[in-house]
Write an enzyme that holds these catalytic residues in place. Structure first.
Site, PDB file in Angstrom:
ATOM      1  N   GLU A  95      14.229  -1.687  -4.208  1.00  0.00           N
ATOM      2  CA  GLU A  95      14.776  -0.288  -4.605  1.00  0.00           C
ATOM      3  C   GLU A  95      13.990   0.573  -3.418  1.00  0.00           C
ATOM      4  OE1 GLU A  95      12.877  -1.531  -8.961  1.00  0.00           O
ATOM      5  OE2 GLU A  95      11.565  -0.744  -7.745  1.00  0.00           O
ATOM      6  N   CYS A 108      13.658   7.183   0.070  1.00  0.00           N
ATOM      7  CA  CYS A 108      12.707   6.567  -0.075  1.00  0.00           C
ATOM      8  C   CYS A 108      13.152   5.345  -0.227  1.00  0.00           C
ATOM      9  CB  CYS A 108      11.448   6.906  -0.939  1.00  0.00           C
ATOM     10  SG  CYS A 108      10.231   5.377  -0.764  1.00  0.00           S
ATOM     11  N   CYS A 115       6.545  -7.417  -0.273  1.00  0.00           N
ATOM     12  CA  CYS A 115       5.557  -6.924   0.856  1.00  0.00           C
ATOM     13  C   CYS A 115       4.810  -8.243   1.987  1.00  0.00           C
ATOM     14  CB  CYS A 115       4.565  -5.661   0.272  1.00  0.00           C
ATOM     15  SG  CYS A 115       3.722  -4.715   2.167  1.00  0.00           S
ATOM     16  N   CYS A 119      -2.290  -4.435  -0.441  1.00  0.00           N
ATOM     17  CA  CYS A 119      -2.536  -3.171  -0.971  1.00  0.00           C
ATOM     18  C   CYS A 119      -3.105  -3.614  -2.602  1.00  0.00           C
ATOM     19  CB  CYS A 119      -2.645  -1.638  -0.037  1.00  0.00           C
ATOM     20  SG  CYS A 119      -1.861  -1.823   1.355  1.00  0.00           S
ATOM     21  N   CYS A 122      -1.171  -1.183  -5.236  1.00  0.00           N
ATOM     22  CA  CYS A 122      -0.285  -0.988  -4.893  1.00  0.00           C
ATOM     23  C   CYS A 122       0.939  -2.340  -5.993  1.00  0.00           C
ATOM     24  CB  CYS A 122       0.594  -1.160  -4.285  1.00  0.00           C
ATOM     25  SG  CYS A 122       2.502  -1.128  -3.765  1.00  0.00           S
ATOM     26  N   CYS A 340       5.571   6.618  -5.682  1.00  0.00           N
ATOM     27  CA  CYS A 340       4.442   5.864  -5.141  1.00  0.00           C
ATOM     28  C   CYS A 340       4.271   5.087  -4.952  1.00  0.00           C
ATOM     29  CB  CYS A 340       3.904   6.846  -4.149  1.00  0.00           C
ATOM     30  SG  CYS A 340       4.552   7.415  -2.202  1.00  0.00           S
TER      31      CYS A 340
END
Ligand code: SF4
Length: 347
Positions: A95, A108, A115, A119, A122, A340
């Site tokens: 995305e 962004c 990933c 985290c 997230c 975010c």
């Protein structure tokens, strides 16, 4: 008959393309023409390369593919934010987001499918890391957002942040190659000062960036300046500790003289005490710093909650008193999960 796997033409340098044409009995400058179509004009197919003969286009088609991304779905938020679900040539999805303000539009972009890191706050971390994005896949996200910016906001894209899916420094070479294309006159010709790479902090690679004398800006998702707390929310901190991170940032500043931005979310019951504030102030002391206090966008389970306004004010007051620039950033695109930490291919 087994199909011959064609090579992605954008993996070739300009020189390699020139050599390809020479070895096929054509002129080297033909390579320059194709290179310009591929990058400056972001061509999706060989058919559109109208200054090449039909035979040349067919010859390219027979030898190469253009692994272009496809925007599968575009969602628009009530605040103008746009989220693209981008399909890659192997059908994986990432995305990217366009964030408009009065004076700028920011892209962004994602650097990995999923990933490498974990985290806990997230949404992307819940996806398995599938693979790194290629330089052209990063470049294409920027081109798609630039087109949307011109179409919907009547102006070109002005800024880029590597803050989408993935840890950009874990895909170091491809991210740098993409930035090279974005900033070069052969590509989009954007100033590197308008590009920010946001990392969760991989000390070895921050040092490498300094040694490579990169010209873009650096942001670090810090979220806590207390090892114990940071490790509890960003488990890789056990390996890349705050003192290592700080040393690497000191090195970065000595080499680049470029201010460091810290991205920081304040969560209720996690990092909202005066002790947390004092640790952040102390961490920022060694170099000119800016702290972005970012509003948190809860992901499904609600384990992490945005701290109170009083806690945010405590941070702002202490940072300002200590002459550290601080901004409080409201989140954008929440209604379409584009904010975010929310990117998780849910659309
Ligand atoms: S916050 Fe960034 S580095 Fe951490 S898991 Fe999410 S995408 Fe990866």
């Amino acid at each position: 008959m087994e199909e011959i796997k064609k090579k992605d033409i954008r993996a070739l340098t300009r020189e390699q393309l020139r050599e390809f044409f020479v070895s096929n009995g054509d002129k080297a400058f033909r390579g320059n023409q194709v290179y310009e179509w591929l990058w400056q004009k972001a061509a999706y197919s060989f058919d559109v390369m109208t200054n090449l003969s039909k035979e040349t286009r067919e010859m390219l088609e027979a030898n190469f593919v253009i692994n272009h991304i496809k925007v599968d779905q575009m969602q628009r938020s009530s605040d103008g934010t746009i989220k693209n679900a981008v399909r890659l040539h192997d059908d994986l999805i990432v995305e990217s987001v366009l964030i408009p303000t009065k004076s700028r539009t920011t892209a962004c972009v994602s650097s990995q499918v999923g990933c490498s890191l974990d985290c806990r706050f997230c949404a992307t971390a819940r996806l398995k890391r599938m693979r790194n994005l290629n330089p052209d896949e990063i470049y294409d996200q920027v081109v798609a957002i630039d087109n949307e910016s011109r179409l919907y906001f009547d102006r070109p894209l002005s800024n880029i942040v590597f803050m989408g899916m993935g840890e950009p420094l874990m895909n170091y070479n491809n991210v740098l190659k993409a930035i090279d294309k974005i900033t070069s006159s052969d590509g989009l010709g954007m100033s590197p000062k308008r590009i920010t790479v946001s990392t969760s902090g991989v000390p070895k690679l921050i040092r490498k960036m300094a040694d490579d004398e990169v010209k873009f800006k650096l942001a670090v998702s810090l979220h806590s300046a207390v090892d114990e707390i940071r490790t509890s929310i960003m488990p890789f901190n056990a390996k890349f500790t705050l003192s290592d991170l700080r040393e690497s940032l000191q090195y970065w500043y000595q080499k680049t003289k470029s201010r460091i931005t810290y991205e920081y979310v304040v969560w209720e019951g996690i990092n909202d005490t005066q002790k947390d504030v004092d640790a952040l102030v102390e961490f920022c002391r060694f170099a000119p710093s800016k702290v972005n206090l970012i509003e948190y966008n809860p992901i499904d389970d609600g384990e992490f909650k945005q701290a109170s306004n009083a806690a945010i004010d405590r941070y702002v007051n202490s940072l300002e008193r200590n002459k550290i620039t601080v901004t409080v950033r409201r989140s954008r695109g929440k209604d379409i999960d584009a904010a975010c930490g929310q990117l998780a291919n849910k659309s």
